[in-house]
Design an enzyme around this catalytic site. Structure first.
Site, short mmCIF file in Angstrom:
data_model
loop_
_atom_site.label_atom_id
_atom_site.label_comp_id
_atom_site.label_asym_id
_atom_site.label_seq_id
_atom_site.Cartn_x
_atom_site.Cartn_y
_atom_site.Cartn_z
N CYS A 35 -4.49 13.31 12.86
CA CYS A 35 -4.94 11.93 12.66
C CYS A 35 -4.90 11.27 14.02
O CYS A 35 -4.21 11.74 14.93
CB CYS A 35 -4.00 11.31 11.64
SG CYS A 35 -3.69 9.56 11.76
N LYS B 249 0.84 -1.22 0.00
CA LYS B 249 0.00 0.00 0.00
C LYS B 249 0.87 1.25 0.00
O LYS B 249 0.65 2.19 -0.77
CB LYS B 249 -0.92 0.04 1.22
CG LYS B 249 -1.59 1.40 1.45
CD LYS B 249 -2.44 1.42 2.68
CE LYS B 249 -1.72 1.64 3.95
NZ LYS B 249 -1.42 3.04 4.30
N ASN B 250 1.89 1.28 0.86
CA ASN B 250 2.67 2.51 1.03
C ASN B 250 3.69 2.74 -0.08
O ASN B 250 4.37 3.75 -0.08
CB ASN B 250 3.33 2.50 2.42
CG ASN B 250 2.27 2.65 3.50
OD1 ASN B 250 1.12 3.00 3.22
ND2 ASN B 250 2.64 2.35 4.72
N ILE C 69 7.80 7.20 16.80
CA ILE C 69 7.46 7.90 15.56
C ILE C 69 6.19 8.74 15.72
O ILE C 69 6.17 9.91 15.35
CB ILE C 69 7.30 6.89 14.40
CG1 ILE C 69 8.56 6.02 14.24
CG2 ILE C 69 6.97 7.61 13.09
CD1 ILE C 69 9.80 6.79 13.79
N ARG D 45 -4.96 10.75 4.15
CA ARG D 45 -3.78 11.60 4.34
C ARG D 45 -2.75 11.36 3.25
O ARG D 45 -2.08 12.26 2.77
CB ARG D 45 -3.11 11.29 5.66
CG ARG D 45 -3.86 11.65 6.89
CD ARG D 45 -2.95 11.44 8.05
NE ARG D 45 -1.74 12.17 7.83
CZ ARG D 45 -1.65 13.49 8.06
NH1 ARG D 45 -2.71 14.13 8.46
NH2 ARG D 45 -0.54 14.13 7.84
N ARG E 282 0.79 14.79 12.87
CA ARG E 282 1.24 14.54 11.49
C ARG E 282 1.29 15.82 10.64
O ARG E 282 0.61 15.91 9.60
CB ARG E 282 0.40 13.46 10.82
CG ARG E 282 0.40 12.17 11.61
CD ARG E 282 -0.31 11.04 10.91
NE ARG E 282 0.46 10.52 9.79
CZ ARG E 282 0.06 9.45 9.09
NH1 ARG E 282 -1.08 8.85 9.39
NH2 ARG E 282 0.78 9.00 8.11
N ARG F 291 -8.63 -0.57 4.54
CA ARG F 291 -7.79 0.45 3.93
C ARG F 291 -6.40 -0.10 3.59
O ARG F 291 -5.74 0.37 2.69
CB ARG F 291 -7.61 1.64 4.90
CG ARG F 291 -8.85 2.48 5.13
CD ARG F 291 -8.47 3.75 5.88
NE ARG F 291 -7.22 4.27 5.37
CZ ARG F 291 -6.20 4.62 6.18
NH1 ARG F 291 -6.29 4.51 7.48
NH2 ARG F 291 -5.06 5.06 5.65
N ASP G 217 4.52 0.65 11.97
CA ASP G 217 3.32 0.02 11.43
C ASP G 217 3.17 -1.44 11.85
O ASP G 217 2.17 -2.08 11.53
CB ASP G 217 3.31 0.11 9.90
CG ASP G 217 3.21 1.56 9.42
OD1 ASP G 217 3.48 1.81 8.24
OD2 ASP G 217 2.89 2.43 10.24
N ILE H 92 2.88 18.65 7.92
CA ILE H 92 3.57 18.48 6.64
C ILE H 92 4.63 19.56 6.43
O ILE H 92 5.02 19.87 5.30
CB ILE H 92 2.57 18.45 5.45
CG1 ILE H 92 1.75 19.74 5.39
CG2 ILE H 92 1.68 17.21 5.49
CD1 ILE H 92 1.03 19.93 4.05
C1 EPZ Z 1 4.20 6.92 6.06
O1 EPZ Z 1 3.45 8.03 6.56
C2 EPZ Z 1 3.21 5.74 6.02
N1 EPZ Z 1 2.08 6.08 5.19
C3 EPZ Z 1 2.72 5.43 7.43
O2 EPZ Z 1 1.93 4.24 7.35
C4 EPZ Z 1 3.92 5.12 8.30
O3 EPZ Z 1 3.48 4.92 9.62
C5 EPZ Z 1 4.91 6.31 8.27
O4 EPZ Z 1 5.29 6.59 6.92
C6 EPZ Z 1 6.17 6.02 9.08
O5 EPZ Z 1 6.79 4.88 8.63
C7 EPZ Z 1 2.20 6.00 3.84
O6 EPZ Z 1 3.24 5.72 3.29
C8 EPZ Z 1 0.96 6.28 3.04
P1 EPZ Z 1 6.28 10.31 8.09
P2 EPZ Z 1 4.07 9.50 6.51
O7 EPZ Z 1 6.19 11.59 7.35
O8 EPZ Z 1 4.98 9.63 5.37
C9 EPZ Z 1 6.68 13.66 11.48
C10 EPZ Z 1 0.12 2.80 7.78
O9 EPZ Z 1 -0.28 2.27 8.82
N2 EPZ Z 1 6.61 14.63 10.37
O10 EPZ Z 1 7.44 9.44 7.82
O11 EPZ Z 1 2.92 10.44 6.64
C11 EPZ Z 1 5.35 12.89 11.65
O12 EPZ Z 1 4.43 13.62 12.41
C12 EPZ Z 1 0.56 4.28 7.76
O13 EPZ Z 1 0.22 2.21 6.68
C13 EPZ Z 1 6.79 15.96 10.65
O14 EPZ Z 1 7.00 16.35 11.80
O15 EPZ Z 1 4.91 9.50 7.87
C14 EPZ Z 1 5.82 11.61 12.30
O16 EPZ Z 1 5.94 11.82 13.66
C15 EPZ Z 1 0.28 4.98 9.05
N3 EPZ Z 1 6.72 16.85 9.62
C16 EPZ Z 1 7.19 11.37 11.66
O17 EPZ Z 1 7.62 12.63 11.13
C17 EPZ Z 1 6.49 16.45 8.30
O18 EPZ Z 1 6.43 17.29 7.40
C18 EPZ Z 1 7.21 10.34 10.55
O19 EPZ Z 1 6.17 10.63 9.65
C19 EPZ Z 1 6.31 15.08 8.06
C20 EPZ Z 1 6.37 14.19 9.11
#
Ligand code: EPZ
Length: 420
Positions: free
Chosen positions: A115, A22-23, A328, A91, A120, A398, A306, A122
């Protein structure tokens, strides 16, 4: 809302085929927006999130056709703004911003809200777009990135919890069509980022270092159409491997890539699982008594957040104390109170959960709160005595293709109750 009814106590037996990731498929589908030529993506899992992404691409003007596990996308002519109602549902759709900015030099999407597992933000995505020369504004719940031209540049994308997966993906996609060289430091190293980079390279992008913390992208004039087969889902695989161990069964995972799962397999072995990689795939069974293990979730190649909930379900069954620390996401322990309804003894102390395991679990009605929490409840229900009803399984649909069908194939007594 559908629910799953599980009669526990049956050791899982047999073979299960792991679906596409999925990811990986979500950003790869978004990347098809970078070219006006047709693309074909294979081993696409049948998931509600994937269908949402298909709707978003169609809304933007692309022709999208699903045929079995293959998706054809032709984004001949597209617009640069995503629909609020569609984007807010998922998201992951934020990753259309990079391709739109790269190709059209303008991208407007609704700002994803918080969420259940964490705030989370960006900010790192936007920091990356600004480093490429885009002007970023946030107004009336929408975020817009706009640029006369995109120029490659060096940037550091590390944040509070280390690297960002979709942030790295988004900026990498925009940079493929920027003028000059972009260097992303503290880039995410997840296999899904590497799979996206491989698809972009098949489209003609110039990328090196994917899979390492330093990714270099040399911009090109335009990208062409391409075909790609998505990698298998290492988190789905981890879920079935943990379920096999929790039910004291023997399951062979077909089409899996063990080299993407070192941290999970290492902890599973420490907890008493036997992992045998063979010609058929990867066979998981128990190797004597279960043993408690401690984990801390980290960016790849550390233990994946995850798989945290699923491992916690196994530790609830394991005699002894285990400490599970979530580094995380700020609030990814929603499954703890639901596991307690099945009889688990778990206390939360700040970012850690202390699991006093070994008490037999007994079936009860429980509520899924998010995708991976619901997978943990299914695993606990499979191992518990009696009947467990997992409600709100739309969460699990999902991210898990046909989970009840696959589990029935492994001998589980599970059925889906469809609410009319
Ligand atoms: C991806 O989300 C995955 N989703 C998530 O899987 C997964 O948990 C996550 O990576 C971590 O491995 C998809 O790929 C669709 P991050 P993503 O940006 O990219 C902080 C599942 O269960 N952060 O790596 O959104 C954030 O808040 C889902 O399949 C910032 O602070 O995660 C988090 O604490 C859930 N600022 C950390 O970084 C930003 O601009 C990691 O988030 C971006 C992120």
């Amino acid at each position: 809302m559908d629910s799953l009814l599980i009669k526990g106590g049956v050791p899982l037996q047999g073979d299960v085929t792991i679906s596409g990731a999925k990811n990986a498929v979500l950003p790869i589908l978004a990347a098809t927006l970078l070219t006006s030529e047709p693309c074909v993506i294979r081993r696409v899992p049948n998931l509600s999130d994937v269908k949402f992404m298909g709707q978003i691409l169609t809304w933007l003007g692309a022709q999208v056709r699903f045929e079995g596990d293959q998706v054809s996308v032709h984004a001949k002519k597209i617009k640069g703004a995503g629909d609020y109602d569609l984007i807010r549902k998922m998201r992951g759709s934020i990753c259309i911003m990079g391709p739109l900015l790269g190709r059209l030099h303008t991208a407007t999407v609704s700002l994803p809200g918080g969420c259940i597992i964490g705030a989370r933000p960006i900010n790192l995505h936007l920091k990356g777009f600004q480093a490429l020369g885009a002007r970023v504004t946030i107004e009336r719940g929408y975020v817009q990135a706009k640029a006369k031209r995109l120029r490659g540049s060096a940037m550091f994308l590390g944040g509070r919890a280390g690297s960002t997966v979709l942030g790295t993906a988004n900026v990498m996609m925009a940079a493929t069509l920027a003028e000059g060289v972009t260097v992303i430091e503290s880039a995410a190293c997840e296999p899904e980022v590497v799979d996206l980079a491989n698809f972009l390279k098949a489209m003609g992008a110039k990328i090196s270092g994917a899979g390492s913390p330093t990714i270099t992208i040399t911009g090109v004039e335009e990208l062409h159409g391409a075909e790609h087969e998505v990698i298998p889902d290492r988190i789905e695989a981890a879920t079935y491997a943990i379920a096999a161990t929790a039910t004291n069964g023997e399951v062979t995972l077909r089409g899996v890539r063990p080299e993407h799962m070192h941290a999970v397999l290492d902890k599973l072995k420490d907890s008493g699982a036997k992992i045998d990689c063979n010609a058929r795939g990867m066979t998981v069974s128990r190797n004597g008594r279960l043993k408690p293990v401690d984990i801390t979730t980290l960016p790849y190649s550390g233990f994946p957040t995850d798989a945290q909930a699923q491992l916690m379900a196994l530790m609830a069954l394991t005699p002894g104390i285990s400490i599970i620390t979530e580094r995380i996401f700020e609030s990814r322990f929603m499954h703890v109170s639901e596991l307690a309804r099945l009889g688990a003894d778990i206390e939360i102390e700040g970012p850690s959960a202390i699991v006093k395991g070994g008490k037999p679990l007994s079936g009860a009605p429980v509520m899924a709160s998010d995708l991976r929490a619901s997978a943990a409840l299914v695993i606990a229900g499979l191992a518990a005595k009696g009947t467990t009803q997992v409600n709100r399984v739309y969460h699990i649909d999902r991210g898990y293709e046909n989970i009840d069908g696959k589990l029935r194939q492994l001998g589980a007594r599970i059925q889906r109750i469809e609410e009319s």
